[in-house]
Design a protein around this motif. Structure first.
Motif, mmCIF file in Angstrom:
data_model
loop_
_atom_site.group_PDB
_atom_site.id
_atom_site.type_symbol
_atom_site.label_atom_id
_atom_site.label_comp_id
_atom_site.label_asym_id
_atom_site.label_seq_id
_atom_site.Cartn_x
_atom_site.Cartn_y
_atom_site.Cartn_z
ATOM 1 N N LEU A 1 6.662 -35.090 -66.833
ATOM 2 C CA LEU A 1 6.021 -35.282 -65.435
ATOM 3 C C LEU A 1 7.170 -35.869 -64.815
ATOM 4 O O LEU A 1 8.153 -36.378 -64.881
ATOM 5 C CB LEU A 1 5.242 -36.486 -65.546
ATOM 6 C CG LEU A 1 4.289 -36.841 -64.240
ATOM 7 C CD1 LEU A 1 3.131 -37.451 -64.400
ATOM 8 C CD2 LEU A 1 5.285 -37.890 -63.284
ATOM 9 N N TYR A 2 7.202 -34.957 -63.630
ATOM 10 C CA TYR A 2 8.549 -35.078 -62.590
ATOM 11 C C TYR A 2 7.884 -35.381 -61.310
ATOM 12 O O TYR A 2 7.139 -34.741 -60.657
ATOM 13 C CB TYR A 2 9.294 -33.747 -62.477
ATOM 14 C CG TYR A 2 9.878 -33.413 -63.703
ATOM 15 C CD1 TYR A 2 10.690 -34.102 -64.444
ATOM 16 C CD2 TYR A 2 9.830 -31.923 -63.961
ATOM 17 C CE1 TYR A 2 11.380 -33.655 -65.445
ATOM 18 C CE2 TYR A 2 10.584 -31.474 -65.299
ATOM 19 C CZ TYR A 2 11.173 -32.375 -66.067
ATOM 20 O OH TYR A 2 11.639 -31.710 -67.275
ATOM 21 N N ALA B 1 10.704 -39.670 -63.883
ATOM 22 C CA ALA B 1 10.217 -38.701 -64.746
ATOM 23 C C ALA B 1 9.749 -39.296 -66.142
ATOM 24 O O ALA B 1 10.361 -40.299 -66.513
ATOM 25 C CB ALA B 1 11.429 -37.732 -65.198
ATOM 26 N N VAL B 2 8.975 -38.695 -66.661
ATOM 27 C CA VAL B 2 8.176 -39.284 -68.091
ATOM 28 C C VAL B 2 8.094 -38.181 -69.009
ATOM 29 O O VAL B 2 7.446 -36.931 -68.286
ATOM 30 C CB VAL B 2 6.946 -40.050 -67.706
ATOM 31 C CG1 VAL B 2 6.445 -40.406 -68.972
ATOM 32 C CG2 VAL B 2 7.259 -41.172 -66.777
ATOM 33 N N VAL B 3 8.415 -38.234 -70.154
ATOM 34 C CA VAL B 3 8.136 -37.256 -71.124
ATOM 35 C C VAL B 3 7.356 -37.747 -72.476
ATOM 36 O O VAL B 3 7.761 -38.848 -72.528
ATOM 37 C CB VAL B 3 9.722 -36.857 -71.685
ATOM 38 C CG1 VAL B 3 9.504 -35.732 -73.031
ATOM 39 C CG2 VAL B 3 10.655 -36.159 -70.615
ATOM 40 N N PRO C 1 3.293 -35.201 -58.513
ATOM 41 C CA PRO C 1 4.246 -34.893 -59.432
ATOM 42 C C PRO C 1 3.906 -33.501 -60.057
ATOM 43 O O PRO C 1 2.768 -33.120 -59.973
ATOM 44 C CB PRO C 1 4.323 -35.883 -60.518
ATOM 45 C CG PRO C 1 3.442 -37.238 -59.697
ATOM 46 C CD PRO C 1 2.382 -36.419 -58.588
ATOM 47 N N GLN C 2 4.894 -32.795 -60.833
ATOM 48 C CA GLN C 2 4.964 -31.707 -61.453
ATOM 49 C C GLN C 2 4.685 -31.957 -62.861
ATOM 50 O O GLN C 2 5.313 -32.884 -63.278
ATOM 51 C CB GLN C 2 5.729 -30.409 -61.237
ATOM 52 C CG GLN C 2 5.801 -29.328 -62.258
ATOM 53 C CD GLN C 2 6.860 -28.489 -61.818
ATOM 54 O OE1 GLN C 2 7.939 -28.838 -61.142
ATOM 55 N NE2 GLN C 2 6.983 -27.372 -62.605
#
Length: 211
Positions: free
Chosen positions: A104-105, A86-88, A112-113
């Motif tokens: 981003l998941y 995951a990235v924020v 990814p969503q």
């Protein structure tokens, strides 16, 4: 709003979250939390946090709500995959003077969503988060020993130049987002959505680190 850093070094910081929680509560937060929520993100600056999802669950009503909200940009996680990347990213929203948060998941099946939302320092609570089609929620910001808690106060709809407060029977429930510092540049992010009739719709937790 931007102000010179207290140490007089000339670096600019953002004091908007600090004002929401108050000086006394802010002063008791871990330094790492203060730094994350006072970063100056004007221009092309972006704050990045990388990690992974460690817990995720939902009930059948949470699944239905997540699917229905695809119509406004899918602001809730569609996958309950755990142990995925995951990235924020956080950047300035020049149009409304707030911040754009993109999450981003990764998913084991498919692309990814990516979830986008915009935090605006406005409204009766001082902070509102919008997800698309003018739908948003007013948030109360609470400080605790290890971090910050964002609690939904009510939901809103902005359209035709007006702001409407949605009645409680239309609200999806009480949303709580928690930023919990773990020390050494690490923190936990959790999201819960609980409906008074349908129970816990969604719970998600991820662990992240400063980039």
């Amino acid at each position: 709003m931007e102000f010179p850093a207290p140490d007089g070094a000339g670096e600019l910081v953002d004091l908007r979250f600090r004002r929401l929680v108050g000086e006394e509560a802010w002063g008791q937060l871990p330094v790492a939390v203060q730094q994350r929520f006072s970063k100056r993100l004007a221009g092309e600056a972006v704050a990045l946090y990388r990690g992974r999802i460690i817990e995720a669950r939902r009930n059948q009503w949470g699944w239905l709500l997540a699917q229905a909200l695809r119509l406004v940009g899918a602001p809730l996680p569609l996958s309950m995959d755990k142990d995925v990347a995951a990235v924020v990213s956080v950047s300035e929203d020049a149009r409304f003077g707030g911040q754009v948060w993109s999450r981003l998941y990764a998913r084991r099946d498919g692309f990814p969503q990516v979830i986008h939302s915009a935090k605006r320092f406005a409204g009766p609570s001082g902070l509102e988060e919008y997800v698309g089609r003018g739908i948003g929620m007013a948030l109360k910001v609470e400080a605790f020993a290890e971090g910050l808690r964002f609690v939904s106060d009510h939901y809103v709809l902005k359209a035709l130049g007006r702001r409407w407060r949605l009645p409680r029977w239309l609200a999806p429930g009480r949303c709580v987002v928690v930023h919990h510092d773990r020390g050494d540049g690490a923190f936990l992010f959790s999201l819960s959505l609980i409906h008074p009739l349908f129970g816990e719709l969604i719970w998600q937790q991820g662990e992240f680190r400063d980039a």
